[in-house]
Design an enzyme around this catalytic site. Structure first.
Site, mmCIF file in Angstrom:
data_model
loop_
_atom_site.group_PDB
_atom_site.id
_atom_site.type_symbol
_atom_site.label_atom_id
_atom_site.label_comp_id
_atom_site.label_asym_id
_atom_site.label_seq_id
_atom_site.Cartn_x
_atom_site.Cartn_y
_atom_site.Cartn_z
ATOM 1 N N SER A 241 -44.911 74.890 42.776
ATOM 2 C CA SER A 241 -46.181 74.310 43.171
ATOM 3 C C SER A 241 -46.779 75.136 44.346
ATOM 4 O O SER A 241 -48.057 75.269 44.304
ATOM 5 C CB SER A 241 -45.698 72.859 43.742
ATOM 6 O OG SER A 241 -44.952 72.973 44.688
ATOM 7 N N HIS A 271 -39.037 71.224 38.259
ATOM 8 C CA HIS A 271 -39.401 71.358 39.798
ATOM 9 C C HIS A 271 -39.713 69.862 40.283
ATOM 10 O O HIS A 271 -38.310 69.198 40.486
ATOM 11 C CB HIS A 271 -40.773 71.866 39.956
ATOM 12 C CG HIS A 271 -41.322 72.319 41.359
ATOM 13 N ND1 HIS A 271 -40.558 72.420 42.579
ATOM 14 C CD2 HIS A 271 -42.528 72.904 41.709
ATOM 15 C CE1 HIS A 271 -41.250 72.795 43.543
ATOM 16 N NE2 HIS A 271 -42.599 73.054 43.030
ATOM 17 N N HIS A 317 -29.258 74.944 43.292
ATOM 18 C CA HIS A 317 -30.627 75.380 43.787
ATOM 19 C C HIS A 317 -30.837 76.809 43.472
ATOM 20 O O HIS A 317 -29.750 77.474 43.449
ATOM 21 C CB HIS A 317 -30.765 75.124 45.368
ATOM 22 C CG HIS A 317 -31.979 75.016 45.763
ATOM 23 N ND1 HIS A 317 -32.596 76.218 46.165
ATOM 24 C CD2 HIS A 317 -32.898 74.178 45.735
ATOM 25 C CE1 HIS A 317 -33.866 75.890 46.325
ATOM 26 N NE2 HIS A 317 -34.077 74.465 46.305
ATOM 27 N N ARG A 326 -32.339 68.716 53.848
ATOM 28 C CA ARG A 326 -33.107 67.543 53.319
ATOM 29 C C ARG A 326 -32.301 66.385 52.891
ATOM 30 O O ARG A 326 -32.539 65.361 52.785
ATOM 31 C CB ARG A 326 -34.224 68.007 52.570
ATOM 32 C CG ARG A 326 -35.172 69.059 53.258
ATOM 33 C CD ARG A 326 -36.053 69.445 52.320
ATOM 34 N NE ARG A 326 -35.282 70.107 51.196
ATOM 35 C CZ ARG A 326 -35.972 70.620 49.871
ATOM 36 N NH1 ARG A 326 -37.363 70.477 49.991
ATOM 37 N NH2 ARG A 326 -35.428 71.114 48.981
ATOM 38 N N ASP A 372 -33.156 66.405 45.857
ATOM 39 C CA ASP A 372 -33.187 65.257 44.732
ATOM 40 C C ASP A 372 -32.136 64.373 44.605
ATOM 41 O O ASP A 372 -32.170 63.463 43.879
ATOM 42 C CB ASP A 372 -33.717 65.933 43.605
ATOM 43 C CG ASP A 372 -34.942 66.481 43.592
ATOM 44 O OD1 ASP A 372 -35.890 66.033 44.450
ATOM 45 O OD2 ASP A 372 -35.187 67.654 42.823
HETATM 46 C C1 LIG Z 1 -31.988 73.885 40.261
HETATM 47 C C2 LIG Z 1 -31.388 74.769 39.078
HETATM 48 C C3 LIG Z 1 -32.577 74.620 38.060
HETATM 49 C C4 LIG Z 1 -31.143 76.034 39.619
HETATM 50 O O1 LIG Z 1 -30.876 77.066 38.435
HETATM 51 P P1 LIG Z 1 -30.217 78.102 38.650
HETATM 52 O O2 LIG Z 1 -30.645 79.062 39.766
HETATM 53 O O3 LIG Z 1 -30.336 78.787 37.326
HETATM 54 O O4 LIG Z 1 -28.730 77.902 38.909
HETATM 55 P P2 LIG Z 1 -27.479 78.835 38.734
HETATM 56 O O5 LIG Z 1 -27.815 80.308 38.617
HETATM 57 O O6 LIG Z 1 -26.462 78.237 39.641
HETATM 58 O O7 LIG Z 1 -26.929 78.655 37.003
HETATM 59 C C5 LIG Z 1 -25.948 79.293 36.570
HETATM 60 C C6 LIG Z 1 -25.445 78.315 35.657
HETATM 61 O O8 LIG Z 1 -24.772 77.147 36.332
HETATM 62 C C7 LIG Z 1 -25.313 75.837 35.602
HETATM 63 N N1 LIG Z 1 -25.706 74.793 36.440
HETATM 64 C C8 LIG Z 1 -26.469 75.133 37.530
HETATM 65 N N2 LIG Z 1 -26.508 73.781 38.085
HETATM 66 C C9 LIG Z 1 -26.037 73.044 37.520
HETATM 67 C C10 LIG Z 1 -25.801 71.633 37.580
HETATM 68 N N3 LIG Z 1 -26.391 70.969 38.489
HETATM 69 N N4 LIG Z 1 -25.014 70.956 36.397
HETATM 70 C C11 LIG Z 1 -24.474 71.644 35.566
HETATM 71 N N5 LIG Z 1 -24.542 73.061 35.300
HETATM 72 C C12 LIG Z 1 -25.564 73.573 36.285
HETATM 73 C C13 LIG Z 1 -26.576 76.429 35.000
HETATM 74 O O9 LIG Z 1 -27.581 75.727 33.815
HETATM 75 C C14 LIG Z 1 -26.210 77.904 34.502
HETATM 76 O O10 LIG Z 1 -25.519 77.724 33.322
HETATM 77 P P3 LIG Z 1 -25.492 78.712 31.950
HETATM 78 O O11 LIG Z 1 -25.309 80.088 32.588
HETATM 79 O O12 LIG Z 1 -24.721 77.980 31.027
HETATM 80 O O13 LIG Z 1 -27.029 78.570 31.487
HETATM 81 C C15 LIG Z 1 -30.085 74.303 38.588
HETATM 82 O O14 LIG Z 1 -28.993 74.163 39.439
HETATM 83 C C16 LIG Z 1 -30.160 72.658 37.842
HETATM 84 O O15 LIG Z 1 -30.543 72.622 36.803
HETATM 85 N N6 LIG Z 1 -29.821 71.801 38.623
HETATM 86 C C17 LIG Z 1 -30.233 70.348 38.173
HETATM 87 C C18 LIG Z 1 -31.411 70.073 38.193
HETATM 88 C C19 LIG Z 1 -32.063 69.713 39.738
HETATM 89 O O16 LIG Z 1 -31.252 69.411 40.650
HETATM 90 N N7 LIG Z 1 -33.206 70.260 39.859
HETATM 91 C C20 LIG Z 1 -33.943 70.128 41.249
HETATM 92 C C21 LIG Z 1 -33.938 71.518 41.944
HETATM 93 S S1 LIG Z 1 -34.492 71.240 43.517
#
Ligand SMILES: CC(C)(COP(=O)(O)OP(=O)(O)OC[C@H]1O[C@@H](n2cnc3c(N)ncnc32)[C@H](O)[C@@H]1OP(=O)(O)O)[C@@H](O)C(=O)NCCC(=O)NCCS
Length: 439
Positions: A241, A271, A317, A326, A372
Site C-alpha cells: 500500500s 496485505h 512476516h 504492534r 493481525d
Molecule cells: C506474512 C507471509 C505472507 C510472509 O511470507 P514469506 O515472507 O514468504 O514467509 P516465509 O519466507 O517465512 O515463508 C516460508 C515458508 O513458510 C510458510 N509459512 C510462512 N508463514 C506461515 C504461517 N503463518 N503458517 C504456515 N506456513 C507459513 C510459507 O507458506 C512458506 O512455505 P513454502 O516454502 O512451502 O511456500 C506469511 O508468513 C503468511 O502467509 N502468514 C500468514 C498470513 C498473514 O498473517 N498475513 C499478514 C501479514 S502482515
C-alpha cells in the site's frame, strides 16, 4: 509551530544532505539483484529512501526513530486516557519533530475545521451496491474528493516545483480530516441500517470515529481507536500500500489519487485484508473446540492444519523476525481490559504454543505473530464484528503514513519512479553467458 513552518525550517538541510549524497556517492553500489529477487517480488532489494519509518527485523517498526512503546509514552494525550491523540502522531510523521501538546491540538483543530465531507461524496458511497466490499467504497470516496485537490488546481495554473509539497500538505490535512467521517458513513450505511451519528466537537480524531460508529460512550473503545490508529499508520515504504501510493504520487498525481491507490493495495488478502482472515480463523477454532482448547489439543490441531498445507493467519512476516511490537502493545491492552474474553484467551493460547511448532517446520522464517494475530480479537470484543470492515480501520490510519511520504517526496524533489523490466529470454541469455545486462 505549524507543520508547514517546521518542514520549511528543516528543508534546506535535508535537501543539502540528499544533494551531497548524490554528488559524492552517486555511483556507490548498495546491492546486487539476483534472478530470484526479480522473480520474487523484488523482496529485500533496497529501492527507495523513506525517513518516515523503518522496520527493523529484530526490533519492529520505528516511526521517525521512535519505537511503538516510546511513542505511546511521549506523544501528547488527553487527560485520563491511555493512548496518544492521532493529531500528535500526524505532526511527528509530517513535521519530523515531536509535537508539544499545543501543536498536536492544532492539528486536531485543523482536522475539525476541514472535516465536512461534501454531500456528493456520500452520494458516491450510496451508489455502490450494498454488498460491495467497504474498502472499495472507501477508496472510491477518497477518489471522489479528487476534484477538491489544491495541488491539482495550482499545478494546472503553474507553480514552482520547490513549492509542490506545500500544496500536497494542504491536501493531506484536508483529506485526513475527512477520513474518519467517510469510514463511519460506510460503517453506518452497511452495518447500522444507515443510522448516522454526528461528530462530537469535543472528541479527538480517533475518539470521534468511535463515536460516529455508535461506540463513543465506551472510553475503552475510544482508547483502543487511539492505539489502533497510531500503530497502523506506517510500516516503511516497501509494503504494497505504501509503495502503491508512493508510485502513483511520483507521477505528480495528487494525494487523493495516491491515497486511493494505496487503499486499493491494502485491500488485498496478502496485505491489509489478512486481519479479517485471522479473526475468522480464531472463531473457527473456538467453534471446533466449543471453547478455548487446552494447550495439547491446540498443538495437535495446529500441527494437523500445517500438515494439510494450511497457513496459520497472523503468524509470519516478510521483514520482521520477532514478535511484532504492534501485537505486543495490543496484547497488553487485552490483558488489562478483556482478560475474560474467550477470543482473546485463544489469541494468548495460540501465542503460547504456535511459535515452537512453526520453528520446528524449519521453513517458516518468522514464527512470531504479526499485528493481525490480535487486531480482530480486540475489535470483536467491543462489538465491531464485521470482519470486512477491519481493513478500513487499517486504512484510516495508513492514510496518515501515505500522506507524510508524499509530502516529503515532493519536498525533496523525488522523481517519477521507473524501474526496468526484462524479458525471460534476456534473463536466459544473460545467465547462459554470465553477462551482466546492458541496461
Ligand atoms: C506474512 C507471509 C505472507 C510472509 O511470507 P514469506 O515472507 O514468504 O514467509 P516465509 O519466507 O517465512 O515463508 C516460508 C515458508 O513458510 C510458510 N509459512 C510462512 N508463514 C506461515 C504461517 N503463518 N503458517 C504456515 N506456513 C507459513 C510459507 O507458506 C512458506 O512455505 P513454502 O516454502 O512451502 O511456500 C506469511 O508468513 C503468511 O502467509 N502468514 C500468514 C498470513 C498473514 O498473517 N498475513 C499478514 C501479514 S502482515
Amino acid at each position: 509551530m505549524h507543520i508547514r513552518d517546521r518542514i520549511e525550517e528543516q528543508l534546506p538541510e535535508w535537501r543539502e544532505r540528499v544533494a551531497r549524497l548524490k554528488k559524492d556517492h552517486g555511483n556507490f553500489k548498495i546491492a546486487d539483484v539476483t534472478v530470484d529477487q526479480i522473480y520474487g517480488g523484488i523482496r529485500g532489494v533496497p529501492i527507495q529512501v523513506s525517513d518516515i519509518s523503518y522496520v527493523d527485523p529484530t526490533e519492529g517498526i520505528r516511526l521517525r526513530g521512535y519505537t511503538i512503546p516510546e511513542l505511546i509514552d511521549i506523544l501528547p494525550r488527553r487527560r485520563n486516557t491511555e493512548f496518544p491523540i492521532a493529531g500528535g502522531l500526524f505532526y511527528l510523521l509530517m513535521a519530523n519533530a515531536l509535537p508539544s501538546d499545543e501543536e498536536a491540538y492544532q492539528v486536531e483543530e485543523e482536522w475539525r475545521q476541514y472535516s465536512k465531507v461534501p454531500d456528493y461524496v456520500y452520494d458516491v458511497i450510496r451508489a455502490y451496491p450494498m454488498d460491495t466490499h467497504p474498502m472499495a467504497m472507501f477508496s472510491g470516496a477518497v477518489l471522489a474528493l479528487q476534484s477538491t485537490s489544491k495541488f491539482a488546481r495550482e499545478y494546472s495554473e503553474g507553480i514552482l516545483k520547490a513549492d509542490y509539497w506545500k500544496h500536497y500538505l494542504e491536501d493531506s490535512i484536508q483529506l485526513t480530516a475527512k477520513v474518519p467521517h467517510i469510514a463511519a458513513f460506510i460503517y453506518n450505511r452497511k452495518y447500522r441500517d444507515g443510522k448516522m451519528i454526528d461528530s462530537e466537537p469535543d472528541y479527538d480524531w480517533s475518539a470521534n470515529f468511535a463515536n460516529m460508529i455508535g461506540k463513543g460512550e465506551n472510553p475503552e473503545y475510544r482508547d483502543l481507536c487511539r492505539l489502533f490508529f497510531v500503530i497502523h499508520s506506517d510500516h516503511e515504504g516497501g509494503n504494497v500500500s505504501a509503495h502503491a501510493s508512493h508510485l502513483v504520487a511520483s507521477a505528480l498525481s495528487d494525494i487523493y489519487y495516491a491515497s486511493s491507490s494505496g487503499l486499493n493495495g491494502l485491500a488485498g488478502p496478502l496485505h491489509g485484508l489478512a486481519n479479517q482472515e485471522c479473526l475468522r480463523w480464531l472463531l473457527g477454532v473456538l467453534n471446533y473446540f466449543e471453547g478455548v482448547p487446552d494447550p495439547d489439543d491446540l498443538r495437535e490441531y495446529l500441527r494437523n492444519e500445517l500438515d494439510s498445507g494450511k497457513v496459520i493467519p497472523g503468524y509470519g512476516h516478510a521483514v520482521l523476525r520477532t514478535t511484532d511490537p504492534r501485537f505486543t502493545v495490543q496484547m497488553e491492552f487485552g490483558e488489562r481490559h478483556l482478560p475474560e474474553d474467550t477470543v482473546f484467551q485463544l489469541v494468548q493460547r495460540v501465542y503460547g504454543v504456535l511459535p515452537d511448532i512453526l520453528k520446528k517446520t524449519g521453513k517458516v522464517k518468522n514464527p512470531w505473530p504479526n499485528v493481525d494475530a490480535i487486531n480482530g480479537a480486540l475489535q470483536h470484543h467491543y462489538g465491531v464484528k464485521q470482519f470486512d470492515f477491519y481493513t478500513v480501520l487499517f486504512g484510516i490510519s495508513r492514510i496518515l503514513g501515505f500522506t507524510a511520504h508524499a509530502v516529503w517526496s515532493r519536498a525533496l524533489g523525488k522523481p517519477i519512479e521507473r524501474p526496468k523490466s526484462l524479458t525471460t529470454g534476456m534473463l536466459e541469455a544473460m545467465t547462459a553467458e554470465h553477462t551482466a545486462p546492458a541496461l
